[in-house]
Design a protein around this motif. Structure first.
Motif, PDB file in Angstrom:
ATOM      1  N   ALA A 261       5.570   5.751  22.532  1.00 18.53           N
ATOM      2  CA  ALA A 261       6.221   6.318  23.710  1.00 18.53           C
ATOM      3  C   ALA A 261       7.442   7.123  23.290  1.00 18.53           C
ATOM      4  CB  ALA A 261       6.632   5.206  24.674  1.00 18.53           C
ATOM      5  N   ASP A 262       8.083   7.767  24.261  1.00 15.71           N
ATOM      6  CA  ASP A 262       9.278   8.562  23.977  1.00 15.71           C
ATOM      7  C   ASP A 262      10.480   7.678  23.674  1.00 15.71           C
ATOM      8  OD1 ASP A 262       8.261  11.366  24.630  1.00 15.71           O
ATOM      9  OD2 ASP A 262       7.740  10.276  26.455  1.00 15.71           O
ATOM     10  N   SER A 263      10.540   6.513  24.308  1.00 19.51           N
ATOM     11  CA  SER A 263      11.653   5.588  24.116  1.00 19.51           C
ATOM     12  C   SER A 263      11.187   4.172  24.416  1.00 19.51           C
ATOM     13  CB  SER A 263      12.838   5.942  25.034  1.00 19.51           C
ATOM     14  OG  SER A 263      13.341   7.220  24.773  1.00 19.51           O
ATOM     15  N   VAL A 264      12.031   3.206  24.060  1.00 20.22           N
ATOM     16  CA  VAL A 264      11.753   1.800  24.341  1.00 20.22           C
ATOM     17  C   VAL A 264      12.970   1.189  25.024  1.00 20.22           C
ATOM     18  CG1 VAL A 264      11.255  -0.473  23.366  1.00 20.22           C
ATOM     19  CG2 VAL A 264      10.172   1.564  22.387  1.00 20.22           C
ATOM     20  N   ILE A 265      12.739   0.494  26.127  1.00 17.64           N
ATOM     21  CA  ILE A 265      13.804  -0.224  26.843  1.00 17.64           C
ATOM     22  C   ILE A 265      13.618  -1.716  26.601  1.00 17.64           C
ATOM     23  CG2 ILE A 265      14.728  -0.845  29.113  1.00 17.64           C
ATOM     24  CD1 ILE A 265      13.918   1.928  30.098  1.00 17.64           C
ATOM     25  N   LEU A 266      14.680  -2.392  26.164  1.00 12.26           N
ATOM     26  CA  LEU A 266      14.633  -3.837  25.999  1.00 12.26           C
ATOM     27  C   LEU A 266      15.095  -4.504  27.291  1.00 12.26           C
ATOM     28  CD1 LEU A 266      16.144  -4.312  22.408  1.00 12.26           C
ATOM     29  CD2 LEU A 266      13.736  -4.139  23.073  1.00 12.26           C
ATOM     30  N   ALA A 267      14.177  -5.194  27.951  1.00 19.03           N
ATOM     31  CA  ALA A 267      14.502  -5.942  29.171  1.00 19.03           C
ATOM     32  C   ALA A 267      14.062  -7.385  28.943  1.00 19.03           C
ATOM     33  CB  ALA A 267      13.793  -5.321  30.373  1.00 19.03           C
ATOM     34  N   THR A 268      14.494  -7.931  27.807  1.00 21.32           N
ATOM     35  CA  THR A 268      13.928  -9.178  27.296  1.00 21.32           C
ATOM     36  C   THR A 268      14.631 -10.443  27.753  1.00 21.32           C
ATOM     37  OG1 THR A 268      15.222  -8.706  25.309  1.00 21.32           O
ATOM     38  CG2 THR A 268      12.903  -8.156  25.245  1.00 21.32           C
ATOM     39  N   GLY A 269      15.781 -10.325  28.424  1.00 14.89           N
ATOM     40  CA  GLY A 269      16.473 -11.524  28.879  1.00 14.89           C
ATOM     41  C   GLY A 269      17.156 -12.266  27.743  1.00 14.89           C
ATOM     42  N   HIS A 270      17.766 -13.387  28.072  1.00 10.55           N
ATOM     43  CA  HIS A 270      18.582 -14.093  27.083  1.00 10.55           C
ATOM     44  C   HIS A 270      17.780 -15.056  26.205  1.00 10.55           C
ATOM     45  CE1 HIS A 270      18.314 -17.869  29.224  1.00 10.55           C
ATOM     46  NE2 HIS A 270      18.662 -17.271  30.337  1.00 10.55           N
ATOM     47  N   SER A 271      16.509 -15.277  26.528  1.00 12.58           N
ATOM     48  CA  SER A 271      15.734 -16.280  25.792  1.00 12.58           C
ATOM     49  C   SER A 271      14.920 -15.690  24.642  1.00 12.58           C
ATOM     50  CB  SER A 271      14.782 -17.007  26.754  1.00 12.58           C
ATOM     51  OG  SER A 271      15.519 -17.700  27.738  1.00 12.58           O
ATOM     52  N   ALA A 272      14.908 -14.362  24.510  1.00  7.63           N
ATOM     53  CA  ALA A 272      14.052 -13.717  23.514  1.00  7.63           C
ATOM     54  C   ALA A 272      14.743 -13.626  22.160  1.00  7.63           C
ATOM     55  CB  ALA A 272      13.639 -12.339  24.004  1.00  7.63           C
ATOM     56  N   SER A 273      14.935 -14.780  21.509  1.00  6.67           N
ATOM     57  CA  SER A 273      15.625 -14.791  20.217  1.00  6.67           C
ATOM     58  C   SER A 273      14.857 -14.012  19.160  1.00  6.67           C
ATOM     59  CB  SER A 273      15.844 -16.234  19.756  1.00  6.67           C
ATOM     60  OG  SER A 273      14.612 -16.922  19.674  1.00  6.67           O
ATOM     61  N   ASP A 274      13.531 -13.938  19.308  1.00  3.03           N
ATOM     62  CA  ASP A 274      12.728 -13.201  18.330  1.00  3.03           C
ATOM     63  C   ASP A 274      13.066 -11.704  18.338  1.00  3.03           C
ATOM     64  OD1 ASP A 274      11.485 -13.500  20.974  1.00  3.03           O
ATOM     65  OD2 ASP A 274       9.939 -12.181  20.180  1.00  3.03           O
ATOM     66  N   ILE A 275      13.414 -11.185  19.508  1.00  9.95           N
ATOM     67  CA  ILE A 275      13.787  -9.765  19.601  1.00  9.95           C
ATOM     68  C   ILE A 275      15.104  -9.522  18.873  1.00  9.95           C
ATOM     69  CG2 ILE A 275      14.549  -7.941  21.188  1.00  9.95           C
ATOM     70  CD1 ILE A 275      11.560  -8.255  21.179  1.00  9.95           C
ATOM     71  N   TYR A 276      16.055 -10.453  19.037  1.00  9.60           N
ATOM     72  CA  TYR A 276      17.339 -10.297  18.345  1.00  9.60           C
ATOM     73  C   TYR A 276      17.136 -10.359  16.826  1.00  9.60           C
ATOM     74  CZ  TYR A 276      19.183 -11.209  22.994  1.00  9.60           C
ATOM     75  OH  TYR A 276      19.452 -11.148  24.342  1.00  9.60           O
ATOM     76  N   THR A 277      16.188 -11.189  16.390  1.00  8.74           N
ATOM     77  CA  THR A 277      15.891 -11.271  14.961  1.00  8.74           C
ATOM     78  C   THR A 277      15.329  -9.948  14.454  1.00  8.74           C
ATOM     79  OG1 THR A 277      15.427 -13.643  15.167  1.00  8.74           O
ATOM     80  CG2 THR A 277      14.577 -12.531  13.207  1.00  8.74           C
TER      81      THR A 277
END
Length: 331
Positions: A251-267
């Motif tokens: 896609a053209d861009s990515v939006i993170l709307a993952t909430g506070h529980s998505a520790s895997d995304i922060y990793t």
């Protein structure tokens, strides 16, 4: 002229239209405004209950349209959405409040939202949540935190914010009512959709987004980002949490709307761009339940007949830390 006024009445006068209109004209006169009854329309804006000092009172806020055509309180702030043609695509990771409203915002510009959600839709998610209490089985990808609608779908349905300067709250409430929420949320001081009603509203949002050209991919977990030579994010790699099959979404861009529980995304982010992360404070709490009759009796001083479920808010300082009631679900 449009003038906002507040009148204070007793509960027994709330349904007396003639009394309320007279009170509104008196309030206008107090403000130095002489209005013609044939050229003035009062539109109800907000109600709050004042139970202090042993006397129940209602504070009713109105907009007085004097010589003006009143705006429709249910649709005046609704955006105009455009059918997406696929020429521009943006991936949204997460189908919670941020993801859903992000998708609706993209559709204002005709941009195709592609929503990636690791959890299940509300129908399947409801079963996964039931298994937690009945069988002690927790699905790590579909539970109270993950799934269509986000963390609040099966735990609250409350709508309340103390941050009223960040954006147009009326617009958000009108969007909710468009998709099936009770119009009372437009005028209640502390609006509640209700946990039993919220999944239906969420489903209606999803169906509308799909109808307008958006996509939803459930049971799909983001496991990496696609980068070009300049380290610009151009998409994601994802895994189906049921089949294990991996795929790419571009896609053209990515939006993170993952909430506070998505520790895997922060990793993942820490491995690519650690300077983008910063420490954040957090609050921890407990759930306290009271019988409705008890709270109603205390708040309304025993005069509960005809009153809606009472609510309360508490705040104090203890050993240098703020202690407060985060949310309260009346009834």
């Amino acid at each position: 002229m449009i003038k906002e006024i507040t009148i204070t009445v007793l509960p027994e006068d709330e349904k007396n239209k003639a009394f309320l209109e007279t009170a509104c004209f008196k309030e206008l006169k107090k403000n130095g405004i002489s209005a013609d009854r044939n050229d003035t329309v009062f539109v109800f804006v907000k109600k709050s209950i004042d139970a202090r000092h042993g006397q129940l009172k209602l504070h009713l806020r109105y907009k007085a349209y004097i010589g003006e055509t009143p705006a429709d309180a249910r649709t005046s702030e609704l955006p105009v959405w455009k059918k997406a043609d696929g020429s521009r695509k943006i991936i949204i990771i997460g189908a919670g409040p941020a993801g859903l409203f992000g998708a609706l915002t993209l559709l204002e510009y005709g941009i195709t939202p592609i929503i990636i959600e690791r959890g299940d839709e509300t129908s399947g998610r409801r079963k996964d949540i039931a298994k937690i209490s009945t069988a002690g089985i927790v699905n790590p990808d579909s539970n109270y935190c993950f799934g269509e609608g986000g963390a609040g779908t099966f735990s609250d349905g409350k709508l309340y914010t103390r941050s009223n300067k960040r954006g147009n709250i009326t617009r958000i409430l009108q969007i909710f009512t468009k998709f099936g929420a009770n119009p009372d949320i437009l005028t209640d001081a502390h609006p509640h959709i209700g946990t039993e009603k919220l999944p239906t509203v969420i489903n209606a949002m999803k169906e509308f987004i799909i109808e307008m050209g958006g996509e939803f991919h459930f049971h799909t977990k983001c496991i990496g980002f696609l980068l070009d030579g300049t380290k610009k994010v151009t998409g994601i790699t994802a895994k189906n949490v049921i089949t294990g099959e991996q795929s790419e979404f571009k896609a053209d861009s990515v939006i993170l709307a993952t909430g506070h529980s998505a520790s895997d995304i922060y990793t993942l982010i820490a491995g690519i761009c650690p300077e983008a992360l910063e420490a954040k404070t957090f609050a921890i709490g407990v759930r306290v339940e009271h019988p409705r009759k008890l709270i109603d009796s205390i708040q309304y001083h025993g005069k509960t007949e005809g009153m809606s479920a009472a609510e309360y808010r508490l705040t104090t300082q203890a050993e240098g830390r703020g202690v407060y009631s985060f949310c309260m679900c009346p009834g």
